[in-house]
Scaffold this active site. Structure first.
Site, PDB file in Angstrom:
ATOM      1  N   ASN A  73       0.809  -1.206   0.000  1.00 36.38           N
ATOM      2  CA  ASN A  73       0.000   0.000   0.000  1.00 36.38           C
ATOM      3  C   ASN A  73       0.852   1.269   0.000  1.00 36.38           C
ATOM      4  O   ASN A  73       0.451   2.300  -0.549  1.00 36.38           O
ATOM      5  CB  ASN A  73      -0.915   0.015   1.230  1.00 36.38           C
ATOM      6  CG  ASN A  73      -1.956  -1.096   1.187  1.00 36.38           C
ATOM      7  OD1 ASN A  73      -2.118  -1.774   0.179  1.00 36.38           O
ATOM      8  ND2 ASN A  73      -2.657  -1.279   2.289  1.00 36.38           N
ATOM      9  N   GLU A 174      -2.584  -3.672  -5.651  1.00 42.36           N
ATOM     10  CA  GLU A 174      -3.964  -3.795  -5.137  1.00 42.36           C
ATOM     11  C   GLU A 174      -4.859  -2.632  -5.558  1.00 42.36           C
ATOM     12  O   GLU A 174      -5.579  -2.048  -4.741  1.00 42.36           O
ATOM     13  CB  GLU A 174      -3.939  -3.935  -3.613  1.00 42.36           C
ATOM     14  CG  GLU A 174      -3.267  -5.203  -3.144  1.00 42.36           C
ATOM     15  CD  GLU A 174      -3.339  -5.426  -1.636  1.00 42.36           C
ATOM     16  OE1 GLU A 174      -3.879  -4.559  -0.919  1.00 42.36           O
ATOM     17  OE2 GLU A 174      -2.857  -6.470  -1.166  1.00 42.36           O
ATOM     18  N   GLU A 293       2.146 -11.610  -2.733  1.00 43.33           N
ATOM     19  CA  GLU A 293       1.872 -11.446  -1.304  1.00 43.33           C
ATOM     20  C   GLU A 293       1.132 -12.689  -0.825  1.00 43.33           C
ATOM     21  O   GLU A 293       0.044 -12.996  -1.325  1.00 43.33           O
ATOM     22  CB  GLU A 293       1.033 -10.191  -1.008  1.00 43.33           C
ATOM     23  CG  GLU A 293       1.793  -8.881  -1.136  1.00 43.33           C
ATOM     24  CD  GLU A 293       0.995  -7.683  -0.622  1.00 43.33           C
ATOM     25  OE1 GLU A 293       0.190  -7.860   0.320  1.00 43.33           O
ATOM     26  OE2 GLU A 293       1.176  -6.586  -1.170  1.00 43.33           O
TER      27      GLU A 293
END
Length: 505
Positions: A73, A174, A293
């Site tokens: 992120n 993401e 991930e």
């Protein structure tokens, strides 16, 4: 009492070679992963760059070939220019992803030096959240172009005469997640990723590119996100990313031990989606997968909210620091076995993360001891001995039903043959909470053989954990495992991760 489990193997039935990059990992500027994790200039073991040698010593047995960086992120709000040049001139920034303060004292140059120290390549992610094509191309030029251009000469002025030669690049992170800075629709991301990929290849045609898949399989966007994005980027990227974290969400141990079945279904669904787009495009290209991930993550969920909401903008607060149990290590091992069983399509996998943040390696806050969590050991054994060719592994065993799963096999296993070393390695999990699992395997097709080692991670308490100076959950030798008359016989302890190494002649 469990019935005898059987594994059918033949060296003629091969799936695919193991790509060493499936044993890669991930460091993000999150919590204490970087600061107070790999980097602690005041620590007694710190080297000239401020990196902890005691942590490096724990990393080295993992033989990590590639490190994904800098997020996660974090990357979706990252200005890479902040992380290069003289340290005393680097800005301190508010990291909006994790609501912490980023000092940029560890940046591209420092992380590159650390990767060289542990023998790993860098896997660089570019910011497609708040930035786009220009920033990605400038970063690539800075890292990979030899000289004679603005960004490459800037790198040289910063003391890096030779290019970094970063080969693998992630196009964002993401991007379907509403939590992501610069969150996009599949159409928006697909177009941006496509144009970024094409522009980057004009600078360096040798690079490999990873397009962002759904953030996790339960996302409402999955798998239509994959289909839409691949419709844009199929011809311009090499991999599609997958992310998944498993956890005990029902409080039922049998249910938790079965969770890797969702990983199996996830991979199969993504492969099917990739192949659907391949058929749509009449393409001969096979899209490979980057599971960049994966891990167990549930202990810390919700526990960090107060830090981020009521006490934000701290420098390297302790965030996402799960302490792993024996049960976690067994589920982790099942997940790892599942990745290896898809070696024909899963070419990259990054354990997220490496130090302090949902990690196999922990450090005490404030520069104390470093120690190994329970999940360290399955990963270390696979990274050391899980090389060669994955064989088609047919398992026959008893099964059970749990709270949300039915027909769960007690045995999870994969076999890897190293023809050069004349070895056969079995990684196996016994999901039974109470019973040892008798195992047999006909090995006559492999010639004569002898057991070199059978070790297992097991114990009486599924909630047992390790700690600094108190590593109680470690692999232990298992006696009685042998090859006789061309057949392997073994007894797998209850709720255990097992490695059986066989020397073949």
């Amino acid at each position: 009492m469990l019935s005898n489990a059987k594994i059918a193997l033949d060296p003629a039935f091969q799936l695919a070679p193991v790509d060493p990059r499936v044993y890669s990992s991930f460091i993000e500027h999150l919590g204490r992963a970087v600061y107070d994790g790999i980097y602690c200039p005041d620590h007694p073991t710190a080297d000239a760059l401020g990196f902890r040698r005691d942590v490096i010593e724990l990393i080295q047995p993992l033989r990590i070939p590639m490190m994904r960086y800098p997020g996660g992120n974090f990357v979706s709000g990252f200005h890479w220019e902040d992380s290069v040049g003289p340290r005393d001139q680097r800005p301190r920034r508010l990291d909006r992803a994790w609501r912490t303060l980023e000092t940029n004292q560890v940046g591209l140059h420092e992380f590159g030096a650390w990767c060289r120290e542990i023998g790993a390549e860098m896997m660089m992610a570019v910011n497609l959240g708040t930035r786009g094509i220009d920033a990605a191309c400038n970063l690539l030029e800075y890292c990979n172009h030899p000289s004679g251009s603005y960004w490459s000469d800037l790198r040289r002025s910063h003391g890096a005469e030779q290019p970094y030669g970063i080969h693998t690049w992630c196009l964002g992170n993401e991007m379907d997640g509403p939590w992501q800075i610069g969150h996009k629709t599949a159409e928006e991301y697909g177009r941006l990723a496509c144009e970024t990929a094409r522009a980057m290849r004009k600078i360096d045609a040798s690079i490999e590119l990873v397009a962002t898949g759904s953030s996790y399989p339960e996302m409402p966007t999955f798998p239509t996100w994959e289909a839409t994005v691949l419709g844009h980027v199929y011809d311009d990227v090499d991999y599609l990313s997958l992310h998944q974290y498993l956890g005990d969400t029902t409080g039922d141990l049998g249910d938790f031990l079965a969770k890797s079945l969702t990983t199996e279904h996830f991979i199969r669904s993504v492969v099917a989606t990739c192949d659907f787009v391949k058929a749509q495009k009449r393409s001969k290209k096979q899209m490979m997968l980057s599971f960049d991930e994966w891990n167990i993550w549930y202990h810390s969920l919700g526990k960090d909210d107060e830090i981020q909401e009521k006490h934000p903008w701290q420098q390297a607060p302790g965030l996402v620091e799960d302490i792993y149990t024996l049960a976690d290590a067994v589920v982790f091992g099942s997940m790892l076995i599942t990745l290896l069983r898809h070696a024909d399509r899963v070419k990259i996998a990054c354990l997220a993360q490496l130090v302090n943040v949902i990690a196999p390696i922990m450090t005490e806050p404030g520069g104390g001891k470093a120690w190994k969590q329970t999940i360290y050991y399955p990963f270390a054994q696979a990274a050391q001995y899980g090389h060669g060719t994955v064989l088609l592994t047919d398992v026959t065993c008893d099964r059970y039903d749990s709270k949300t799963f039915t027909d769960v096999p007690y045995l999870e296993a994969v076999a890897i043959q190293d023809e050069a070393a004349h070895t056969l390695t079995l990684f196996a999990v016994n999901r039974s909470q109470t019973d040892s699992l008798p195992l047999s395997c006909d090995l006559r097709a492999f010639g004569t053989g002898r057991v070199v080692e059978h070790s297992a991670l097991f114990g009486e308490d599924p909630q047992a954990v390790n700690g600094p100076g108190r590593e109680v959950i470690v692999p232990r030798p298992v006696s009685g495992t042998a090859v006789a008359d061309g057949s392997l016989s073994a007894l797998l302890p209850p709720m255990s991760w097992n490695m059986i190494r066989i020397q073949c002649q």
